[in-house]
Scaffold this active site. Structure first.
Site, PDB file in Angstrom:
ATOM      1  N   LYS A  28       0.942  -1.257   0.213  1.00  0.00           N
ATOM      2  CA  LYS A  28       0.214  -0.066  -0.088  1.00  0.00           C
ATOM      3  C   LYS A  28       0.962   1.130   0.191  1.00  0.00           C
ATOM      4  O   LYS A  28       2.106   1.299   0.315  1.00  0.00           O
ATOM      5  CB  LYS A  28      -1.070   0.136   1.073  1.00  0.00           C
ATOM      6  CG  LYS A  28      -2.001  -1.227   1.200  1.00  0.00           C
ATOM      7  CD  LYS A  28      -3.027  -1.221   2.384  1.00  0.00           C
ATOM      8  CE  LYS A  28      -3.880  -2.374   1.908  1.00  0.00           C
ATOM      9  NZ  LYS A  28      -4.842  -2.351   3.186  1.00  0.00           N
ATOM     10  N   ARG A 122       1.726  -7.082   8.776  1.00  0.00           N
ATOM     11  CA  ARG A 122       1.015  -5.959   9.133  1.00  0.00           C
ATOM     12  C   ARG A 122       1.507  -5.198  10.673  1.00  0.00           C
ATOM     13  O   ARG A 122       1.391  -4.163  10.874  1.00  0.00           O
ATOM     14  CB  ARG A 122      -0.439  -6.342   9.252  1.00  0.00           C
ATOM     15  CG  ARG A 122      -0.978  -6.430   7.812  1.00  0.00           C
ATOM     16  CD  ARG A 122      -2.480  -6.776   8.061  1.00  0.00           C
ATOM     17  NE  ARG A 122      -2.922  -6.769   6.526  1.00  0.00           N
ATOM     18  CZ  ARG A 122      -4.182  -7.535   6.113  1.00  0.00           C
ATOM     19  NH1 ARG A 122      -4.461  -8.374   7.100  1.00  0.00           N
ATOM     20  NH2 ARG A 122      -4.479  -7.166   4.722  1.00  0.00           N
ATOM     21  N   ASN A 132      -2.663  -0.426   7.089  1.00  0.00           N
ATOM     22  CA  ASN A 132      -2.224  -1.788   7.479  1.00  0.00           C
ATOM     23  C   ASN A 132      -1.157  -2.343   6.469  1.00  0.00           C
ATOM     24  O   ASN A 132      -0.815  -3.566   6.706  1.00  0.00           O
ATOM     25  CB  ASN A 132      -3.565  -2.765   7.784  1.00  0.00           C
ATOM     26  CG  ASN A 132      -4.334  -3.069   6.598  1.00  0.00           C
ATOM     27  OD1 ASN A 132      -3.816  -2.437   5.599  1.00  0.00           O
ATOM     28  ND2 ASN A 132      -5.157  -3.946   6.702  1.00  0.00           N
ATOM     29  N   HIS A 135      -1.989  -5.692   1.498  1.00  0.00           N
ATOM     30  CA  HIS A 135      -3.303  -6.395   1.315  1.00  0.00           C
ATOM     31  C   HIS A 135      -3.256  -7.802   0.730  1.00  0.00           C
ATOM     32  O   HIS A 135      -2.164  -8.087   0.132  1.00  0.00           O
ATOM     33  CB  HIS A 135      -4.249  -5.624   0.182  1.00  0.00           C
ATOM     34  CG  HIS A 135      -5.321  -6.341  -0.568  1.00  0.00           C
ATOM     35  ND1 HIS A 135      -6.704  -6.303   0.127  1.00  0.00           N
ATOM     36  CD2 HIS A 135      -5.508  -7.349  -1.699  1.00  0.00           C
ATOM     37  CE1 HIS A 135      -7.496  -7.124  -0.691  1.00  0.00           C
ATOM     38  NE2 HIS A 135      -6.807  -7.760  -1.697  1.00  0.00           N
TER      39      HIS A 135
END
Length: 221
Positions: A28, A122, A132, A135
């Site tokens: 992310k 995470r 977090n 994915h």
């Protein structure tokens, strides 16, 4: 080839049990600077990265990707976060890829992960329940949909599994590999991996012939 040696090598090479899954992984936006480090951990955990791309999604694309979350209180913040910068999408492959990747990720809430699964990705890279870090697809069916979303140009051909995989390996790989391992045992080189790699390249039955070799054979004929 010595029949006794061949028999011993076959005992060392049991029938392959191959059941491969694919899952989608996203690095992310807020941990994009940890891309190389995270990829190394993925590879060390037994995954193959079969597809990879860096991209930036628009808020509309994020809404389409997380369509299952539409209507939830956090949805606007989620789409804003996921479209805030570039991300890395990867297709990971291995036996039970979906469940193993979820296990490696840990709980979706990074704060909880830090308490209950401190060695999960995470817990290490995430910040809270939204930021977090990574994915992972929740199921095999969702993985296929998410992979098609992130890699629309890729044709998802089924990965060989079970008997089809065994047939393929027995026909195309095992004879040459067995001969190479037998030669390796006879030679006992100091660097066995490099020696075997060179041997397999040299004895590849599908190695293309050079044009001058074909021409010479034609002249001889």
């Amino acid at each position: 080839m010595n029949s006794n040696l061949e028999g011993k090598m076959q005992m060392l090479m049991p029938e392959p049990q191959i059941f491969v899954e694919r899952t989608l992984a996203l690095i992310k936006p807020d941990v994009i600077d940890k891309e190389e480090e995270i990829e190394d951990l993925i590879l060390q955990s037994g995954f193959m990265i079969t597809q990879k791309r860096k991209l930036q999604l628009s808020p509309e694309q994020c809404s389409n990707f997380y369509v299952d979350q539409y209507g939830k209180v956090f949805f606007p913040n989620l789409t804003a976060y996921m479209s805030s910068g570039p991300l890395v999408a990867m297709v990971l492959a291995r036996h039970r890829a979906v469940s193993y990747w979820k296990e490696l990720l840990g709980p979706s809430d990074s704060i909880k992960a830090m308490r209950t699964h401190p060695h999960s990705l995470r817990a290490i890279y995430g910040t809270d329940d939204m930021r977090n870090a990574l994915h992972g697809s929740l199921s095999v069916a969702l993985a296929e949909r998410e992979i098609r979303f992130m890699f629309p140009e890729v044709i998802l051909e089924p990965i060989l599994a079970g008997q089809r995989a065994r047939d393929y390996l027995n026909l195309y790989v095992k004879p040459t590999l067995l001969a190479g391992l037998t030669a390796l045992c006879k030679e006992k080189p100091a660097d066995p991996m490099t020696w075997l790699a060179d041997w397999l390249i040299e004895h590849n039955p599908n190695k293309p012939r050079l044009q001058h070799q074909i021409t010479e054979e034609e002249h001889q004929g």
